[in-house]
Design an enzyme around this catalytic site. Structure first.
Site, PDB file in Angstrom:
ATOM      1  N   HIS A  77       0.816  -1.210   0.000  1.00 16.36           N
ATOM      2  CA  HIS A  77       0.000   0.000   0.000  1.00 16.36           C
ATOM      3  C   HIS A  77       0.859   1.273   0.000  1.00 16.36           C
ATOM      4  O   HIS A  77       2.011   1.255   0.446  1.00 16.36           O
ATOM      5  CB  HIS A  77      -0.945  -0.001   1.205  1.00 16.36           C
ATOM      6  CG  HIS A  77      -2.048  -1.005   1.084  1.00 16.36           C
ATOM      7  ND1 HIS A  77      -3.188  -0.981   1.865  1.00 16.36           N
ATOM      8  CD2 HIS A  77      -2.193  -2.065   0.234  1.00 16.36           C
ATOM      9  CE1 HIS A  77      -3.985  -1.980   1.501  1.00 16.36           C
ATOM     10  NE2 HIS A  77      -3.393  -2.661   0.538  1.00 16.36           N
ATOM     11  N   GLU A  79       0.798   4.025   1.778  1.00 20.20           N
ATOM     12  CA  GLU A  79       1.266   4.540   3.078  1.00 20.20           C
ATOM     13  C   GLU A  79       2.440   3.711   3.587  1.00 20.20           C
ATOM     14  O   GLU A  79       3.425   4.249   4.110  1.00 20.20           O
ATOM     15  CB  GLU A  79       0.141   4.483   4.122  1.00 20.20           C
ATOM     16  CG  GLU A  79      -1.128   5.189   3.731  1.00 20.20           C
ATOM     17  CD  GLU A  79      -2.133   4.289   2.995  1.00 20.20           C
ATOM     18  OE1 GLU A  79      -1.716   3.523   2.099  1.00 20.20           O
ATOM     19  OE2 GLU A  79      -3.318   4.374   3.318  1.00 20.20           O
ATOM     20  N   CYS A 103      -6.071   1.777   5.354  1.00 22.97           N
ATOM     21  CA  CYS A 103      -6.657   0.514   5.814  1.00 22.97           C
ATOM     22  C   CYS A 103      -6.137   0.210   7.217  1.00 22.97           C
ATOM     23  O   CYS A 103      -5.253   0.906   7.735  1.00 22.97           O
ATOM     24  CB  CYS A 103      -6.299  -0.616   4.844  1.00 22.97           C
ATOM     25  SG  CYS A 103      -4.578  -1.132   4.969  1.00 22.97           S
ATOM     26  N   CYS A 106      -2.256  -0.447   7.305  1.00 27.65           N
ATOM     27  CA  CYS A 106      -1.457   0.783   7.205  1.00 27.65           C
ATOM     28  C   CYS A 106      -1.635   1.633   8.463  1.00 27.65           C
ATOM     29  O   CYS A 106      -0.700   2.327   8.877  1.00 27.65           O
ATOM     30  CB  CYS A 106      -1.846   1.579   5.963  1.00 27.65           C
ATOM     31  SG  CYS A 106      -1.287   0.780   4.449  1.00 27.65           S
TER      32      CYS A 106
HETATM   33  N1  LIG Z   1      -5.280   3.464   1.946  1.00 27.79           N
HETATM   34  C1  LIG Z   1      -5.051   2.596   0.928  1.00 27.79           C
HETATM   35  C2  LIG Z   1      -6.061   1.771   0.481  1.00 27.79           C
HETATM   36  C3  LIG Z   1      -5.791   0.929  -0.575  1.00 27.79           C
HETATM   37  N2  LIG Z   1      -4.589   0.925  -1.138  1.00 27.79           N
HETATM   38  C4  LIG Z   1      -4.357   0.119  -2.321  1.00 27.79           C
HETATM   39  C5  LIG Z   1      -4.449  -1.357  -2.273  1.00 27.79           C
HETATM   40  C6  LIG Z   1      -4.903  -1.702  -3.669  1.00 27.79           C
HETATM   41  O1  LIG Z   1      -3.801  -1.647  -4.573  1.00 27.79           O
HETATM   42  C7  LIG Z   1      -5.849  -0.569  -4.004  1.00 27.79           C
HETATM   43  C8  LIG Z   1      -7.283  -0.852  -3.622  1.00 27.79           C
HETATM   44  O2  LIG Z   1      -7.873  -1.562  -4.655  1.00 27.79           O
HETATM   45  P1  LIG Z   1      -9.460  -1.693  -4.808  1.00 27.79           P
HETATM   46  O3  LIG Z   1      -9.936  -2.612  -3.718  1.00 27.79           O
HETATM   47  O4  LIG Z   1     -10.047  -0.316  -4.682  1.00 27.79           O
HETATM   48  O5  LIG Z   1      -9.632  -2.277  -6.175  1.00 27.79           O
HETATM   49  O6  LIG Z   1      -5.360   0.515  -3.245  1.00 27.79           O
HETATM   50  C9  LIG Z   1      -3.594   1.760  -0.675  1.00 27.79           C
HETATM   51  O7  LIG Z   1      -2.479   1.790  -1.218  1.00 27.79           O
HETATM   52  N3  LIG Z   1      -3.844   2.551   0.385  1.00 27.79           N
HETATM   53 ZN   LIG Z   2      -3.206  -0.031   3.625  1.00 29.47          ZN
END
Ligand SMILES: Nc1ccn([C@H]2C[C@H](O)[C@@H](COP(=O)(O)O)O2)c(=O)n1
Ligand SMILES: [Zn+2]
Length: 159
Positions: A77, A79, A103, A106
């Site tokens: 992710h 963060e 999430c 993170c």
């Molecule tokens: N705060 C966040 C939330 C999600 N991510 C990343 C993880 C995945 O690559 C994408 C989420 O995919 P989705 O479920 O919307 O198809 O975003 C993050 O980096 N930081």
């Molecule tokens: Zn995360």
């Protein structure tokens, strides 16, 4: 007389987080993070992507199916990447600008690193268990949560 139409710190750092997100290969959610010191110096940047050495083209980007064939098992992710990319072990008192609310995983890393404020833009998973758990931990740990308000200036990057 000095100009008055310059961008403020929040617009500057969220703009950089948005630009950083554009490096992500994720087909559905490009996420960016920008960590900033209390003195408004940029400490680190990150976006969601596959771990170093894991070829983007050889990794799955699907959201559904056998868990082992989805991106969720592998993607790092934004963060977490920003925290790991930082040359500083101690991010005490720093702020992180993120284009999507963190999430739960993170959130743990943000708290453990000493970051004291999260400025977030998108919050599309607000009602998910992950977001609920993240807010619960942030509250317990005293991490401030600030929703970013886009300025509406058309020349600035937006979600
Ligand atoms: N705060 C966040 C939330 C999600 N991510 C990343 C993880 C995945 O690559 C994408 C989420 O995919 P989705 O479920 O919307 O198809 O975003 C993050 O980096 N930081
Ligand atoms: Zn995360």
């Amino acid at each position: 007389m000095k100009r008055t139409d310059y961008i403020n710190w929040d617009e500057y750092f969220m703009g950089i987080a948005l630009l950083t997100a554009m490096r992500s290969k994720d087909p559905s959610s490009q996420v960016g993070a920008c960590i900033v010191s209390p003195e408004n110096k940029i400490l680190s940047l990150g976006y969601n992507g596959m771990p170093i050495g894991c070829d983007d083209d050889a990794m799955p980007w699907e959201r559904e199916g056998d868990p082992l064939d989805t991106k969720y098992m592998y993607v790092c992710h934004a963060e977490l990447n920003a925290i790991l990319n930082s040359a500083h072990n101690n991010l005490k008192g720093a702020r992180v600008y993120v284009t999507l609310f963190p999430c739960n995983e993170c959130a743990k890393a943000i708290i453990q690193s000493g970051i004291s404020e999260v400025v977030y833009y998108g919050d599309k998973y607000h009602d998910s268990d992950s977001s609920v758990a993240a807010r619960f931990m942030f509250k317990k740990a005293g991490v401030r949560l600030t929703a970013y308000t886009p300025s509406g200036r058309k020349e600035l990057l937006e979600l």
